[in-house]
Design a protein around this motif. Structure first.
Motif, PDB file in Angstrom:
ATOM      1  N   ILE A  94       5.369  32.380  47.990  1.00 12.43           N
ATOM      2  CA  ILE A  94       4.895  31.163  47.322  1.00 12.43           C
ATOM      3  C   ILE A  94       3.616  31.501  46.567  1.00 12.43           C
ATOM      4  O   ILE A  94       2.929  32.456  46.894  1.00 12.43           O
ATOM      5  CB  ILE A  94       4.657  30.035  48.356  1.00 12.43           C
ATOM      6  CG1 ILE A  94       4.690  28.653  47.711  1.00 12.43           C
ATOM      7  CG2 ILE A  94       3.363  30.256  49.132  1.00 12.43           C
ATOM      8  CD1 ILE A  94       4.862  27.520  48.719  1.00 12.43           C
ATOM      9  N   GLU A  95       3.306  30.716  45.556  1.00 14.27           N
ATOM     10  CA  GLU A  95       2.056  30.864  44.812  1.00 14.27           C
ATOM     11  C   GLU A  95       1.284  29.562  44.871  1.00 14.27           C
ATOM     12  O   GLU A  95       1.872  28.480  44.816  1.00 14.27           O
ATOM     13  CB  GLU A  95       2.340  31.225  43.349  1.00 14.27           C
ATOM     14  CG  GLU A  95       1.093  31.414  42.509  1.00 14.27           C
ATOM     15  CD  GLU A  95       1.383  31.753  41.046  1.00 14.27           C
ATOM     16  OE1 GLU A  95       0.456  31.622  40.231  1.00 14.27           O
ATOM     17  OE2 GLU A  95       2.519  32.124  40.710  1.00 14.27           O
ATOM     18  N   ILE A  96      -0.032  29.666  44.993  1.00 13.84           N
ATOM     19  CA  ILE A  96      -0.917  28.514  44.827  1.00 13.84           C
ATOM     20  C   ILE A  96      -1.535  28.649  43.443  1.00 13.84           C
ATOM     21  O   ILE A  96      -2.040  29.717  43.089  1.00 13.84           O
ATOM     22  CB  ILE A  96      -2.047  28.488  45.873  1.00 13.84           C
ATOM     23  CG1 ILE A  96      -1.499  28.233  47.274  1.00 13.84           C
ATOM     24  CG2 ILE A  96      -3.086  27.424  45.516  1.00 13.84           C
ATOM     25  CD1 ILE A  96      -2.560  28.300  48.363  1.00 13.84           C
ATOM     26  N   GLY A  97      -1.507  27.575  42.686  1.00 17.31           N
ATOM     27  CA  GLY A  97      -2.104  27.638  41.351  1.00 17.31           C
ATOM     28  C   GLY A  97      -2.081  26.299  40.656  1.00 17.31           C
ATOM     29  O   GLY A  97      -1.941  25.260  41.287  1.00 17.31           O
ATOM     30  N   TRP A  98      -2.243  26.368  39.317  1.00 16.00           N
ATOM     31  CA  TRP A  98      -2.259  25.172  38.485  1.00 16.00           C
ATOM     32  C   TRP A  98      -3.340  24.210  39.005  1.00 16.00           C
ATOM     33  O   TRP A  98      -3.186  22.995  38.990  1.00 16.00           O
ATOM     34  CB  TRP A  98      -0.866  24.510  38.471  1.00 16.00           C
ATOM     35  CG  TRP A  98       0.200  25.491  38.105  1.00 16.00           C
ATOM     36  CD1 TRP A  98       0.631  25.786  36.839  1.00 16.00           C
ATOM     37  CD2 TRP A  98       0.941  26.327  38.994  1.00 16.00           C
ATOM     38  NE1 TRP A  98       1.603  26.757  36.908  1.00 16.00           N
ATOM     39  CE2 TRP A  98       1.811  27.106  38.215  1.00 16.00           C
ATOM     40  CE3 TRP A  98       0.953  26.509  40.382  1.00 16.00           C
ATOM     41  CZ2 TRP A  98       2.682  28.045  38.762  1.00 16.00           C
ATOM     42  CZ3 TRP A  98       1.816  27.437  40.930  1.00 16.00           C
ATOM     43  CH2 TRP A  98       2.669  28.190  40.121  1.00 16.00           C
TER      44      TRP A  98
END
Length: 192
Positions: A94-98
């Motif tokens: 998973i990625e955390i961003g935006w």
């Protein structure tokens, strides 16, 4: 995915699953150019921010992202947004961003609260194996923030994306893996 897309809260903030009402409230936060310096799009216009957030809402509804509104517990106001994206359930990635915050909250410590809630949820509830964070190579503030929460620099995606100024950016990739989380939680996030 739906059973993981729930409000996340600590003493300072609550991450709320995004709604159209939140997006309307966010419009007031769009006007400061400093907030959008590192974004690939210029969102200083309230309509541009609303359109961008509507895309996040649509991606969330399709199961591609889980976008949250950041609510300040003390006042109940919406002060920004963040998302999980590039969700790979099969591989546990998973990625955390935006992520963005209204100018008054940049450097206030709110981002650390956001990251704790999201990291803890990803590793403890969602059983994620690898969590990524990405930023523009020249965004020193963001890179330092990632390093401060225990993320390791994995590498650089060269000439990866266009920016709002027309420049092609190199994107640096950081990660935290599940086996690192207990020590990071105990040391970096000990006050949470």
């Amino acid at each position: 995915m739906e059973h993981f897309y729930i409000p996340l809260s600590d003493r300072k903030i609550t991450l709320l699953p995004i709604t159209k009402a939140h997006i309307q409230e966010m419009r007031k936060l769009s006007s400061d150019k400093d907030v959008w310096t590192w974004y690939t799009e210029d969102l200083t216009n309230p309509d541009a921010l609303e359109g961008w957030m509507m895309k996040r809402l649509e991606e969330t509804e399709r199961g591609e992202k889980m976008t949250y509104s950041v609510q300040l517990n003390e006042t109940g106001e919406i002060i920004g947004s963040t998302s999980y994206g590039h969700i790979d359930w099969a591989e546990g990635g998973i990625e955390i961003g935006w992520t963005w915050l209204g100018k008054a909250y940049i450097g206030s410590g709110i981002n650390k609260h956001m990251k704790f809630l999201m990291l803890n949820h990803a590793f403890e509830a969602m059983n994620i194996e690898r969590l990524e964070l990405r930023t523009d190579e020249v965004n020193v503030r963001s890179r330092k923030a990632m390093e401060k929460i225990g993320a390791k620099h994995d590498g650089t995606l060269r000439n990866h994306r266009s920016t709002q100024g027309g420049r092609r950016r190199n994107t640096v990739v950081y990660s935290i893996i599940k086996s690192e989380w207990p020590e990071i939680r105990k040391t970096i996030f000990k006050e949470f």
